[in-house]
Design an enzyme around this catalytic site. Structure first.
Site, mmCIF file in Angstrom:
data_model
loop_
_atom_site.group_PDB
_atom_site.id
_atom_site.type_symbol
_atom_site.label_atom_id
_atom_site.label_comp_id
_atom_site.label_asym_id
_atom_site.label_seq_id
_atom_site.Cartn_x
_atom_site.Cartn_y
_atom_site.Cartn_z
ATOM 1 N N ASN A 11 -21.138 16.434 0.808
ATOM 2 C CA ASN A 11 -20.468 16.397 2.118
ATOM 3 C C ASN A 11 -21.195 17.223 2.920
ATOM 4 O OD1 ASN A 11 -19.573 18.730 0.490
ATOM 5 N ND2 ASN A 11 -17.674 18.853 1.602
ATOM 6 N N GLU B 168 -19.309 11.020 -1.294
ATOM 7 C CA GLU B 168 -19.341 9.725 -1.795
ATOM 8 C C GLU B 168 -20.207 8.590 -0.582
ATOM 9 O OE1 GLU B 168 -16.859 11.731 -1.375
ATOM 10 O OE2 GLU B 168 -15.062 11.099 -2.517
ATOM 11 N N CYS C 222 -13.884 6.776 2.222
ATOM 12 C CA CYS C 222 -14.754 6.444 1.170
ATOM 13 C C CYS C 222 -14.552 5.218 0.374
ATOM 14 C CB CYS C 222 -15.019 7.585 0.332
ATOM 15 S SG CYS C 222 -15.804 8.960 1.279
HETATM 16 N N1 THU Z 1 -14.444 15.436 1.160
HETATM 17 C C1 THU Z 1 -15.591 14.632 0.403
HETATM 18 O O1 THU Z 1 -16.648 14.723 0.486
HETATM 19 N N2 THU Z 1 -15.197 13.691 -0.392
HETATM 20 C C2 THU Z 1 -13.719 13.293 -0.513
HETATM 21 O O2 THU Z 1 -13.379 12.142 -1.090
HETATM 22 C C3 THU Z 1 -12.714 14.203 -0.051
HETATM 23 C C4 THU Z 1 -13.244 15.188 1.276
HETATM 24 C C5 THU Z 1 -15.018 16.524 1.855
HETATM 25 C C6 THU Z 1 -14.895 16.096 3.438
HETATM 26 C C7 THU Z 1 -14.773 17.439 3.775
HETATM 27 O O3 THU Z 1 -16.180 18.185 4.054
HETATM 28 C C8 THU Z 1 -14.247 18.407 2.834
HETATM 29 O O4 THU Z 1 -14.271 17.740 1.617
HETATM 30 C C9 THU Z 1 -12.702 18.746 3.151
HETATM 31 O O5 THU Z 1 -12.008 17.611 3.398
#
Ligand code: THU
Length: 131
Positions: free
Chosen positions: A42, A55, A89
């Site tokens: 992320n 993702e 995602c």
């Molecule tokens: N996040 C992801 O990378 N994938 C997910 O499926 C859920 C959320 C990240 C986005 C953000 O940077 C952090 O988790 C908190 O929401």
């Protein structure tokens, strides 16, 4: 590639997470049909909405390198329990895969891991079939 190895790669990618706002690190590893793996983390932003999930980072890296055939994705967060992918995602995955075949491996900090087909996470979905 076995599921454990894909989770290991997702965990390694989680190390690169840029999350100064949520402090919630997420990693992903996407297995292509030819065996290539694309990882992602992320990447947050001070304006919040430009934030990209792990993702989607993995998918966008793979698609931008010419891949369209995907087998499964492993996702790992900072949670004890396994981490399900967010709705945005899920929609992005749906654009490129057959949801009845594509596997989503959800992992966490414990050994708790759940493997489901994308179709189970996205019933009654909107997609290219309507065009
Ligand atoms: N996040 C992801 O990378 N994938 C997910 O499926 C859920 C959320 C990240 C986005 C953000 O940077 C952090 O988790 C908190 O929401």
């Amino acid at each position: 590639m076995n599921t454990e190895e894909l989770i290991r790669q997702a965990k390694a990618a989680r190390e690169h997470s840029y999350c100064p706002y949520s402090h919630f690190r997420v990693g992903a590893a996407l297995l292509c049909g030819d065996g290539t793996v694309y990882t992602g983390c992320n990447i947050e932003n001070a304006a919040f909405s430009p934030t990209n999930c792990a993702e989607r980072t993995a998918f966008f890296k793979a698609v931008s390198e010419g891949h369209r055939d995907f087998k499964k994705i492993a996702i790992i967060g900072e949670t004890e329990e396994y981490l399900p992918p967010c709705g945005v995602c899920r929609q992005v995955m749906l654009e490129f895969v057959d949801p009845s075949r594509f596997e989503v491996v959800m992992a966490g900090n414990t050994d708790a891991c759940k493997v489901v087909k994308l179709a189970e996470l996205m019933p009654e979905s909107f997609g290219s079939k309507f065009f």
